[in-house]
Design an enzyme around this catalytic site. Structure first.
Site, PDB file in Angstrom:
ATOM      1  N   LYS A  82       0.886  -1.266  -0.045  1.00  0.00           N
ATOM      2  CA  LYS A  82      -0.145  -0.060  -0.284  1.00  0.00           C
ATOM      3  C   LYS A  82       0.916   1.173  -0.094  1.00  0.00           C
ATOM      4  O   LYS A  82       1.835   1.319   0.841  1.00  0.00           O
ATOM      5  CB  LYS A  82      -0.920  -0.024   1.279  1.00  0.00           C
ATOM      6  CG  LYS A  82      -1.993   1.020   1.288  1.00  0.00           C
ATOM      7  CD  LYS A  82      -2.868   0.659   2.603  1.00  0.00           C
ATOM      8  CE  LYS A  82      -4.040   1.858   2.718  1.00  0.00           C
ATOM      9  NZ  LYS A  82      -4.728   1.466   3.747  1.00  0.00           N
ATOM     10  N   SER A 155      -9.759   1.670   3.020  1.00  0.00           N
ATOM     11  CA  SER A 155      -8.848   2.416   1.960  1.00  0.00           C
ATOM     12  C   SER A 155      -7.709   1.679   1.399  1.00  0.00           C
ATOM     13  O   SER A 155      -6.913   2.146   0.379  1.00  0.00           O
ATOM     14  CB  SER A 155      -8.073   3.645   3.079  1.00  0.00           C
ATOM     15  OG  SER A 155      -7.007   2.752   3.711  1.00  0.00           O
ATOM     16  N   SER A 179     -10.262  -0.903   6.933  1.00  0.00           N
ATOM     17  CA  SER A 179      -9.657  -0.894   5.653  1.00  0.00           C
ATOM     18  C   SER A 179      -8.711  -2.060   5.118  1.00  0.00           C
ATOM     19  O   SER A 179      -8.378  -2.128   4.053  1.00  0.00           O
ATOM     20  CB  SER A 179      -8.912   0.338   5.285  1.00  0.00           C
ATOM     21  OG  SER A 179     -10.006   1.385   5.610  1.00  0.00           O
TER      22      SER A 179
END
Length: 480
Positions: A82, A155, A179
């Site tokens: 990420k 997210s 998330s």
């Protein structure tokens, strides 16, 4: 093997094939890079790819392998992280145009550990702005490979999409309010949110320091166990990283759950939850029973007030994290994140203390419940991979946040570990997920239960439809 064959291998299998020299890291990495080049222009899972670095790491992995040297359990395996994890010499923007030119000089601890275990870095995965609930208006939103109109979760949206579409063998996500779990559920992959502090946060952009969890998102529970074994442990650069020894998360009897007590609150998993999701949870219950687990009826502690407190809690801590750039550069922020930070700056120390008291009470209640059972079974979210438009409309409804986050925010507040895994399907063919919760530092039991479930079912083996039909006029899923 074709690129397609290679790309759908699970992480444990591809690592084994590389170790046995039945595949080379270069072969696997090249197959992944070709697949990313072909599919990601439609999926937008990657914020940036690192093909030159990946190939250099793959060649180095093969050279070491030829000399009989293996760095670790991820030797030669392509993964992605990420884009809030610092990567030395590679842009790390955290979904924020304000940081698009930020190039860290060092790796985040999790990135360093992945490299030391032999992993090959394919690139950085797209995400919402600073890991809150919306993508910045300048960012192209990742596309759910199951349905171009489907929600990708927040997210860690790029992590969910890339893992589900075969664009990496495992990825890193973060979970502050759900998330890891939302994109895992929406994209049909397996996500492990560890105990808070089990994985170092050093070199990872903060959203809310005391709520942020970092963990693996993979296609199987075993893959998650391998990655967590690499990531977990103490860190001199993060004093909040737990000192507890890191076990072998793949140890134990995979096939039997005899003696394991799994708590289920039948009312909790059915109230204001789509029937398809409740059905998936109940089907998972039946599988766990068939594997020898004892299902125990429990009453979940009331967490409605706690879930309502999640936004102001996150807002206060996020405002601290963004002190250097907010409100001074407010115009460069997207509306969702700016609104959160405005709220955080308005709240008082008294407001924060009230939230902390609620948090401590709930954590104690959940700890007490975990003395009665070994695991809790529940949904990961109340919807079966909803359409993006539906989530947008729900945001306008009173109580939206409480409904969406009621199965995720409480365990971010309490720090308990969770495993989210595909356990069913919606009538539109999208994934439906279930979630297991364990006592602090009992990730090994989560992995064991997940492996047992996936050894008895095939939900984790189901693949998204061909992306080629997304451009077809007949492709009209997503109108919930």
């Amino acid at each position: 093997m074709t690129d397609e064959d290679i790309s759908w291998l699970d992480l444990v299998t591809v690592a084994s094939l590389i170790r046995k020299r039945e595949l080379t890291s270069v072969q696997v990495t090249e197959a992944q890079l070709r697949r990313i080049s072909r599919l990601d222009p439609s999926l937008h899972a990657y914020a940036r790819t690192t093909p030159e670095l990946a190939l250099a790491q793959a060649h180095a992995a093969d050279a070491r392998q030829a000399q009989g040297e293996t760095l670790g359990p991820l030797h030669g395996v392509p993964i992605a992280v990420k884009d809030l994890c610092w990567t030395a010499g590679i842009n790390t923007a955290a979904g924020m145009p304000i940081y698009q030119d930020f190039i860290p000089s060092t790796d985040a601890t999790v990135v360093r550990l992945l490299r030391e275990a032999g992993a090959v870095l394919l690139g950085k995965l797209q995400m919402t702005e600073s890991a809150f609930s919306g993508h910045h208006p300048d960012i192209v939103v990742p596309v759910n490979p199951w349905d171009s109109l489907g929600w990708t979760g927040v997210s860690s949206s790029g992590s969910g999409v890339a893992t589900a579409a075969g664009l990496c063998f495992g990825s890193l996500g973060t979970d502050t309010g759900g998330s890891i779990r939302f994109p895992s559920a929406a994209c049909g992959v397996t996500g492990l949110k560890p105990t808070w502090g089990r994985v170092s946060r050093h070199g990872v952009f903060e959203l809310a320091a005391s709520l942020d969890h970092i963990g693996p998102m993979c296609r199987t529970a075993a893959d998650c166990g391998v990655m967590l074994g690499v990531l977990a442990g103490a860190d001199p650069f993060d004093s909040t990283a737990l000192q507890s020894p890191v076990p072998d998360y793949l140890a134990g009897n995979m096939g039997s759950l005899a003696g394991v007590r799994i708590g289920l609150d039948a009312t909790y998993v059915a109230t204001d939850v789509e029937p398809e999701v409740t059905a998936a949870v109940n089907q998972a219950r039946a599988v766990f029973e068939s594997l020898g687990a004892q299902i125990v009826s429990v009453n979940m502690p009331d967490a409605d007030d706690l879930v309502e407190s999640w936004v102001p809690h996150c807002a206060i801590e996020a405002a601290v994290a963004h002190t250097a750039t907010f409100p001074a550069r407010r115009a460069e922020y997207g509306p969702m994140l700016a609104g959160l930070l405005d709220l955080g700056l308005r709240l008082t120390a008294t407001d924060y203390q009230r939230i902390l008291l609620k948090r401590a009470t709930h954590t104690g209640q959940l700890n007490a419940l975990m003395l009665q059972v070994d695991l809790l079974l529940m949904p990961a979210m109340p919807f079966a991979s909803p359409a993006t438009e539906r989530i947008a409309n729900l945001r306008l409804e009173p109580g939206y946040r409480k409904r969406l986050s009621r199965f995720t925010a409480p365990t971010d507040m309490s720090g308990h570990p969770t495993l989210t895994f595909p356990a069913g399907s919606s009538t539109k063919g999208r994934p439906a997920a279930a979630q297991l919760v364990a006592a602090h530092l009992n990730e090994g039991l989560l992995v064991r239960a997940g492996r047992a479930f996936q050894g008895a079912t095939d939900w984790h083996l189901r693949r998204p439809p061909s992306l080629d039909i997304f451009n077809s006029p007949e492709r009209k899923l997503g109108s919930d």
